[in-house]
Write a protein that holds these residues in place. Structure first.
Motif, short mmCIF file in Angstrom:
data_model
loop_
_atom_site.label_atom_id
_atom_site.label_comp_id
_atom_site.label_asym_id
_atom_site.label_seq_id
_atom_site.Cartn_x
_atom_site.Cartn_y
_atom_site.Cartn_z
N LYS A 1 11.78 12.09 35.30
CA LYS A 1 11.09 11.17 34.35
C LYS A 1 9.78 11.59 33.86
N PHE A 2 8.81 12.37 34.72
CA PHE A 2 7.86 12.96 34.48
C PHE A 2 7.81 14.05 33.48
N ASN A 3 8.65 14.94 33.54
CA ASN A 3 9.13 16.06 32.67
C ASN A 3 9.55 15.38 31.41
N LEU A 4 10.33 14.68 31.23
CA LEU A 4 10.58 14.17 30.05
C LEU A 4 9.56 13.50 29.29
N TYR B 1 14.94 25.44 42.59
CA TYR B 1 15.12 23.95 42.11
C TYR B 1 15.04 23.58 40.56
N GLY B 2 14.38 24.48 39.72
CA GLY B 2 14.31 24.44 38.40
C GLY B 2 15.55 24.53 37.85
N GLY B 3 16.41 25.31 38.60
CA GLY B 3 17.97 25.47 38.12
C GLY B 3 18.60 24.14 38.40
N PHE B 4 18.42 23.54 39.62
CA PHE B 4 18.90 22.01 40.04
C PHE B 4 18.43 21.24 38.74
N MET B 5 17.15 21.38 38.55
CA MET B 5 16.81 20.13 37.62
C MET B 5 17.26 20.34 36.18
N THR B 6 17.61 22.05 35.95
CA THR B 6 18.56 21.92 34.54
C THR B 6 19.60 21.43 34.55
N ASN B 7 20.42 21.60 35.53
CA ASN B 7 21.80 21.24 35.85
C ASN B 7 21.74 19.60 35.90
N TRP B 8 20.83 19.11 36.55
CA TRP B 8 20.57 17.59 36.72
C TRP B 8 20.41 17.03 35.33
N ILE B 9 19.57 17.74 34.56
CA ILE B 9 19.21 17.41 33.14
C ILE B 9 20.19 17.17 32.24
N ILE B 10 21.10 18.29 32.17
CA ILE B 10 22.33 18.12 31.14
C ILE B 10 23.43 17.33 31.69
N THR B 11 23.35 16.77 32.87
CA THR B 11 24.19 16.06 33.14
C THR B 11 23.65 14.32 33.23
N HIS B 12 22.57 14.24 32.83
CA HIS B 12 22.14 12.81 33.09
C HIS B 12 21.42 12.54 31.34
N THR B 13 21.26 13.48 30.75
CA THR B 13 20.71 13.24 29.29
C THR B 13 21.32 14.27 28.22
N ASP C 1 25.81 12.45 45.91
CA ASP C 1 25.08 11.70 44.94
C ASP C 1 24.00 12.44 44.21
N TYR C 2 23.30 13.68 44.99
CA TYR C 2 22.24 14.12 44.43
C TYR C 2 22.87 15.42 43.96
N SER C 3 24.09 15.85 43.81
CA SER C 3 24.56 16.97 43.24
C SER C 3 24.82 17.07 41.92
N PRO C 4 24.67 17.64 40.77
CA PRO C 4 24.99 17.81 39.44
C PRO C 4 26.24 17.93 39.11
N ILE C 5 27.12 18.45 39.85
CA ILE C 5 28.57 18.79 39.67
C ILE C 5 29.38 17.40 39.95
N LYS C 6 28.77 16.40 40.52
CA LYS C 6 29.42 15.00 40.54
C LYS C 6 29.28 14.47 39.04
N TYR C 7 28.47 14.77 38.33
CA TYR C 7 28.21 14.12 37.00
C TYR C 7 28.60 15.08 35.72
N ILE C 8 29.54 16.28 36.15
CA ILE C 8 29.68 17.29 35.29
C ILE C 8 30.64 16.80 34.07
N LYS C 9 31.17 15.46 34.16
CA LYS C 9 31.93 14.83 32.93
C LYS C 9 30.96 14.61 31.93
N ASN C 10 29.52 14.23 32.27
CA ASN C 10 28.67 13.75 31.15
C ASN C 10 28.26 14.86 30.44
N ALA C 11 28.25 16.23 30.81
CA ALA C 11 27.59 17.34 30.27
C ALA C 11 28.21 17.68 28.90
N LYS C 12 27.21 17.64 28.08
CA LYS C 12 27.58 18.33 26.57
C LYS C 12 26.84 19.30 25.82
N THR C 13 25.74 19.81 26.75
CA THR C 13 24.78 20.69 26.29
C THR C 13 25.16 22.25 26.55
#
Length: 597
Positions: free
Chosen positions: A418-421, A444-456, A505-517
């Motif tokens: 939220k802070f970054n966006l 951790y910035g790589g984690f956040m990048t993976n997290w971001i593209i699977t959540h927005t 739950d805090y793994s970006p791979i869990k949400y990989i179906k959301n990724a389009k970036t």
């Protein structure tokens, strides 16, 4: 600016101040090789060694000591005044050495047998930058060219300080498995025999010092938890300097800087971090901040009330201060100064180029690190190649107090996302930016990048480096995952049903179906911190979901590939990142040799 020009910088460090002025190491990249030489500074800066592989100078009793590095060997050299240097001791790797009126000690390790099968019997059996732990760092006593191993075991000796009367060492022997700096301090005699433990219980320790009168100081905190801020312990009394008493500003300079404490008579000198600044302090009856605002002090030394320190600013990569004068070792270089913006309880920074330039959001690693007021090669490179640069110190960053540093614990990707966006959107609005945005980060910035593209789907493209995609598999494959992941997500047992659920739950791979970036993944093949399997999982998931992606693997590089990696790889990395961003943010075609160094 091309990538090779971006790395055409010199860095200075390993400062040693004595009655003979200042000795320091100057490091650069030349012909795809690291070159480091020893320099002397009194009234001007003069090169003393010329082999291109010398470092760690120390001048004592009319002798200059330094380390000479060669393939698979490092040697402690002695160079008396007006004489040629000669070798004193050699080992596979030398971590540190200590010279006083009575003794010479060296912390070093032997080369292990890489051909034999490796048998692991401890959780910590490999470590980033060291590989499999076939040998450990031991303490040697040097006497008339004879070396005697006096302190060793299946653990590391990590530091040494002292004088002719008292020797202190830090070792990991009691808690070797956990923590990055988790150790004890021991007073030993000349034969390596323990005489007394200095700290009351194991703790994370970053720097030790001892005064002429016997005062002992060390920087540390009482757990292995990396979200704890550091204090200075002076004769076991905890003191705070700045917001954090062990600075941790992110840098992509290829000179290694370590935290340092130093007594000059009975006054202690140390570095402390406040927000994006790192300052030098003196500690006696009062704590006094000695350096100016808006800088990051990297290294220092003191002698007879005289101070020398190395610092950086966003405009200048490396300046040496001595005797009231600044020595700029890169006089022709001047970077773009970012605008520093208070945002929430943290900060953000903007290098604004134009409203019709695309924008890159950079996210730092850690998460308990921060961006500082220092020169960053990558930021200047992308700015000069037509990008607005945005970077932040979101919740979890160091330098803003204990509460802020712990704010993302147990909930990675929530308040920090939220802070970054929110900050980026505010920058876009305030500057009427009309072009598209990309995101990148490492560790951790790589984690956040993976997290971001699977959540927005806010970003048009991404570059994720040395990243985390699966917090559960990382527990078993990372050199620190088995303790770091559990502490960071507030889990007692990572393999309990509850623990596994939270890790996933805090793994970006869990949400990989959301990724389009469209996403480029970059990693070193010898990364033991965020192992390459993390990038491989994410790459496969993106490919199977028809997301445009490439995986870039750098041989002979580890978790430090973007800071002190193989020079040709670092140059290639900037080039291919630029091509990836140019394709999606400037509609330029990819070069056919995209990933060829």
């Amino acid at each position: 600016m091309n990538a090779r020009e971006a790395y055409g910088i010199k860095f200075a460090g390993e400062v040693n101040l004595s009655d003979n002025g200042v000795y320091l190491t100057v490091k650069k990249i030349e012909n795809n090789e690291y070159i480091s030489n020893i320099y002397h500074l009194n009234t001007d800066l003069r090169e003393v060694t010329h082999g291109g592989n010398e470092k760690m100078p120390f001048y004592f009793d009319h002798i200059l000591y330094f380390i000479k590095s060669e393939k698979n060997m490092e040697t402690l050299m002695c160079m008396p005044d007006n004489e040629e240097p000669y070798s004193l001791f050699s080992a596979y790797k030398i971590k540190k050495y200590h010279v006083d009126k009575k003794n010479i000690f060296v912390i070093s390790k032997e080369k292990g047998d890489d051909e034999s099968p490796f048998i692991a019997d401890k959780l910590k059996y490999r470590f980033n930058g060291e590989g499999y732990l076939r040998s450990r760092y031991s303490l040697y006593s040097i006497n008339k060219n004879h070396a005697k191993k006096i302190y060793s075991g299946n653990f590391d000796v990590t530091d040494i300080e002292g004088d002719a009367n008292r020797i202190l060492v830090t070792t990991t022997e009691e808690n070797d498995d956990i923590g990055l700096e988790y150790a004890n301090i021991y007073n030993i005699n000349d034969n390596g025999e323990k005489m007394k433990r200095i700290n009351d219980e194991p703790m994370s320790i970053s720097g030790i010092a001892i005064s002429e009168s016997g005062d002992i100081a060390y920087s540390g905190h009482l757990t292995a938890d990396t979200s704890e801020i550091y204090s200075i312990y002076l004769n076991k009394k905890a003191l705070k300097i700045g917001k954090d008493s062990a600075p941790s500003s992110i840098s992509d300079s290829f000179m290694t800087y370590n935290n340092k404490l130093k007594f000059d008579k009975n006054t202690l000198y140390a570095m402390g971090q406040s927000g994006a600044d790192t300052h030098l302090y003196s500690i006696s009856q009062n704590i006094i901040e000695l350096t100016e605002k808006n800088i990051v002090v990297k290294d220092f030394d003191v002698f007879n009330n005289n101070v020398c320190y190395v610092f950086s600013t966003p405009e200048k990569p490396c300046i040496v201060y001595y005797n009231g004068k600044n020595y700029d070792i890169n006089p022709s270089i001047k970077g773009e100064m970012p605008k520093r913006i208070k945002f929430g309880n943290g900060e953000g920074f903007v290098m604004f180029r134009s409203s019709d330039s695309p924008t890159l959001l950079f996210i730092h690693g850690g998460p308990h690190d921060s961006y500082g007021n220092n020169y960053l090669i990558e930021f200047q490179y992308f700015y000069e190649n037509g990008y607005n640069i945005v970077y932040t110190n979101p919740p979890g960053s160091t330098g803003y107090g204990q509460e802020y540093e712990k704010e993302c614990k147990g909930k990675w990707g929530e308040c920090d996302l939220k802070f970054n966006l929110d900050f980026l959107k505010q920058v876009i609005k305030d500057n009427n930016i009309i072009k598209r945005s990309g995101v990148t980060g490492g560790s951790y910035g790589g984690f956040m990048t993976n997290w971001i593209i699977t959540h927005t789907n806010f970003f048009k493209c991404a570059v994720s480096e040395r990243s985390i995609s699966n917090m559960l598999s990382m527990v078993g494959t990372s050199d620190i995952g088995f303790w770091f992941n559990t502490l960071e997500l507030d889990i007692e047992d990572p393999y309990s049903e509850e623990g596994q659920k939270k890790l996933m739950d805090y793994s970006p791979i869990k949400y990989i179906k959301n990724a389009k970036t469209p996403t480029m993944l970059i990693t070193g093949e010898e990364d033991y911190r965020c192992p390459i399997e993390q990038a491989e999982q994410f790459f496969t998931g993106l490919k199977l979901n028809n997301v445009d992606t490439v995986l870039v693997r750098y041989r002979n590089d580890n978790h430090e590939h973007a800071r002190s990696g193989v020079p040709s790889n670092m140059i290639n990395r900037l080039e291919i990142k630029l091509q990836w961003f140019d394709k999606y943010l400037k509609d330029k075609p990819l070069h056919k040799n995209l990933i060829e160094p």
